[in-house]
Design a protein around this motif. Structure first.
Motif, short mmCIF file in Angstrom:
data_model
loop_
_atom_site.label_atom_id
_atom_site.label_comp_id
_atom_site.label_asym_id
_atom_site.label_seq_id
_atom_site.Cartn_x
_atom_site.Cartn_y
_atom_site.Cartn_z
N ALA A 96 0.83 -1.21 0.00
CA ALA A 96 0.00 0.00 0.00
C ALA A 96 0.86 1.25 0.00
CB ALA A 96 -0.93 0.00 1.21
N LEU A 97 1.93 1.27 0.80
CA LEU A 97 2.81 2.44 0.84
C LEU A 97 3.49 2.66 -0.51
CD1 LEU A 97 4.47 2.12 4.37
CD2 LEU A 97 2.41 3.37 3.71
N MET A 107 4.45 11.04 2.68
CA MET A 107 3.93 10.29 3.83
C MET A 107 4.74 10.55 5.09
SD MET A 107 2.88 6.68 2.00
CE MET A 107 4.38 6.57 1.01
N GLY A 108 4.06 10.51 6.22
CA GLY A 108 4.70 10.73 7.51
C GLY A 108 4.05 9.90 8.59
N LEU A 109 4.55 10.07 9.82
CA LEU A 109 4.10 9.27 10.96
C LEU A 109 3.86 10.18 12.16
CD1 LEU A 109 4.01 6.09 11.86
CD2 LEU A 109 6.04 6.74 13.15
N CYS A 110 2.76 9.93 12.88
CA CYS A 110 2.48 10.62 14.14
C CYS A 110 2.04 9.58 15.14
CB CYS A 110 1.41 11.69 13.93
SG CYS A 110 1.04 12.64 15.43
N HIS A 119 11.78 4.48 16.15
CA HIS A 119 12.77 4.38 15.07
C HIS A 119 13.32 2.96 14.92
CE1 HIS A 119 12.80 8.54 13.78
NE2 HIS A 119 12.65 8.88 15.05
N ILE A 120 13.38 2.22 16.03
CA ILE A 120 13.77 0.80 15.93
C ILE A 120 12.76 0.05 15.06
CG2 ILE A 120 13.93 -1.35 17.25
CD1 ILE A 120 15.12 0.37 19.56
N ALA A 121 11.47 0.27 15.32
CA ALA A 121 10.43 -0.43 14.55
C ALA A 121 10.43 0.01 13.09
CB ALA A 121 9.06 -0.18 15.18
N LEU A 122 10.56 1.31 12.84
CA LEU A 122 10.55 1.80 11.46
C LEU A 122 11.69 1.20 10.66
CD1 LEU A 122 9.65 5.59 11.86
CD2 LEU A 122 8.12 3.67 11.37
N LYS A 123 12.88 1.16 11.25
CA LYS A 123 14.03 0.58 10.55
C LYS A 123 13.88 -0.92 10.39
CE LYS A 123 19.08 0.40 10.63
NZ LYS A 123 20.32 0.81 11.37
N PHE A 125 11.27 -2.78 10.04
CA PHE A 125 10.30 -3.17 9.01
C PHE A 125 10.50 -2.44 7.68
CE2 PHE A 125 7.98 -4.25 12.97
CZ PHE A 125 7.77 -5.61 12.71
N GLY A 126 11.52 -1.59 7.59
CA GLY A 126 11.77 -0.87 6.35
C GLY A 126 10.77 0.24 6.09
N LEU A 127 10.04 0.67 7.11
CA LEU A 127 9.05 1.72 6.94
C LEU A 127 9.70 3.09 6.82
CD1 LEU A 127 6.48 0.48 9.61
CD2 LEU A 127 6.20 0.37 7.13
N ASP A 128 10.91 3.22 7.36
CA ASP A 128 11.60 4.52 7.32
C ASP A 128 11.88 4.99 5.90
OD1 ASP A 128 13.36 2.37 7.06
OD2 ASP A 128 15.01 3.39 8.08
N ARG A 129 11.91 4.06 4.95
CA ARG A 129 12.16 4.44 3.55
C ARG A 129 10.98 5.20 2.95
NH1 ARG A 129 13.98 -1.04 3.44
NH2 ARG A 129 12.07 -1.66 2.36
N HIS A 130 9.81 5.05 3.55
CA HIS A 130 8.60 5.64 2.97
C HIS A 130 8.14 6.91 3.69
CE1 HIS A 130 7.90 2.03 0.53
NE2 HIS A 130 8.23 1.34 1.60
N LEU A 131 8.64 7.16 4.90
CA LEU A 131 8.10 8.21 5.74
C LEU A 131 9.07 9.39 5.83
CD1 LEU A 131 6.79 5.84 8.56
CD2 LEU A 131 5.48 6.82 6.66
N ARG A 132 8.66 10.53 5.31
CA ARG A 132 9.53 11.71 5.23
C ARG A 132 9.57 12.51 6.51
NH1 ARG A 132 7.76 14.48 -0.52
NH2 ARG A 132 7.63 12.57 -1.79
N ALA A 133 8.58 12.39 7.35
CA ALA A 133 8.51 13.17 8.60
C ALA A 133 7.92 12.29 9.69
CB ALA A 133 7.67 14.42 8.40
#
Length: 221
Positions: A96-97, A107-110, A119-123, A125-133
Motif C-alpha cells: 500500500a505504501l 507520507m509521515g508518521l504521528c 525508530h527501531i520499529a521503522l528501521k 520493518f523498512g518503513l523509514d524508507r517511505h516516511l519523510r517526517a
C-alpha cells in the motif's frame, strides 16, 4: 496538488500488542507480581508507554505506591527498546505504501510511541524508507490527542492531508487538527466503528490506496 498522508504506528501500520504484552510481563515477573492478560495489554495501548505502565500498575494493585510507576516504567523501557520479536506488519502495508508513492503522496508518521522504539520499529520493518517526517511521543512537549504533533508532521510534509489511524485517540487528534480521518478498523479501538468520527474506513491495507486516490481526486475535480 500536494497529497499528504500521515499514519499512526501501533495498531495501524504494525501489530505490536504481542511485544508490549511480553515486555510488561517480563517487568511484572521481575517484581514478583501477577502477569496481565493479552487483552489487558492490548486495551492499555494508545496513549504512550507511561500511560500503559500506569494502567499496568493499577491492574496489579500498586496504584497507591508512588515509587511503582517510575520503577516499572524504567524496566519496561529497557525491554521496549529492543528489536521487535513478536510484532508484525499488518497484511498489505508495504504494498500500500508503495502504491501511495506512485500516486505522488508524501507520507509521515504521528505516534505516541517513544522515539527510540519508534525508530527501531521503522528501521526493522523498512518503513523509514517511505516516511519523510516523524513525530513520536518525545518530539513535542505534548502528544496525541493534542493535535500539535500531527499538525507539525503535516507542516513538515508541506501541507494538510489525511490522517490514518485505528483508535479513539487518533480520531480525536484528527478532529482537533481539522483533518479528515481514515479509520483502520482492525487495530486497537475499543468503540464501535460508528462511534468514531471518520471520513473513510477500511479493514485491509489493499483498500487504502483507492481511498486516498478517491479523496484527492474529489478535491481536484
Amino acid at each position: 496538488m500536494l497529497k499528504s498522508v500521515v499514519f499512526d504506528l501501533d495498531g495501524t501500520l504494525i501489530d505490536s500488542a504481542p511485544d508490549l504484552h511480553r515486555a510488561a510481563n517480563v517487568v511484572l515477573r521481575s517484581e514478583g507480581l501477577p502477569e496481565i492478560t493479552f487483552d489487558q495489554a492490548r486495551s492499555f495501548i494508545g496513549k504512550g508507554a507511561s500511560v500503559l505502565i500506569e494502567r499496568v500498575v493499577e491492574s496489579v494493585g500498586l496504584a497507591d505506591d508512588p515509587e511503582a510507576h517510575p520503577r516499572l516504567l524504567g524496566k519496561f523501557m529497557r525491554e521496549y527498546e529492543r528489536d521487535p520479536a513478536l510484532t508484525v506488519l499488518y497484511p498489505g502495508v508495504i504494498d500500500a505504501l508503495a502504491r501511495l508513492e506512485l500516486l505522488g503522496c508524501a507520507m509521515g508518521l504521528c505516534t505516541n510511541k517513544p522515539e527510540a522504539p519508534t525508530h527501531i520499529a521503522l528501521k526493522h520493518f523498512g518503513l523509514d524508507r517511505h516516511l519523510r517526517a516523524v513525530a513520536s511521543a518525545d518530539t513535542l512537549p505534548v502528544r496525541k490527542p493534542d493535535p500539535a504533533p500531527l499538525i507539525k508532521v503535516m507542516h513538515d510534509l508541506g501541507g494538510p492531508g489525511l490522517y490514518v489511524g485505528d483508535s479513539e485517540v487518533d480520531a480525536e487528534t484528527a478532529e482537533r487538527a481539522g483533518l479528515p480521518f481514515v479509520l483502520f478498523t482492525e487495530g486497537y479501538r475499543k468503540s464501535p466503528v460508528e462511534d468514531l468520527p471518520h471520513a473513510y474506513a477500511f479493514d485491509h491495507w489493499d483498500q487504502l490506496p483507492g481511498i486516498v486516490a478517491q479523496h484527492f481526486g474529489a478535491l481536484e475535480a
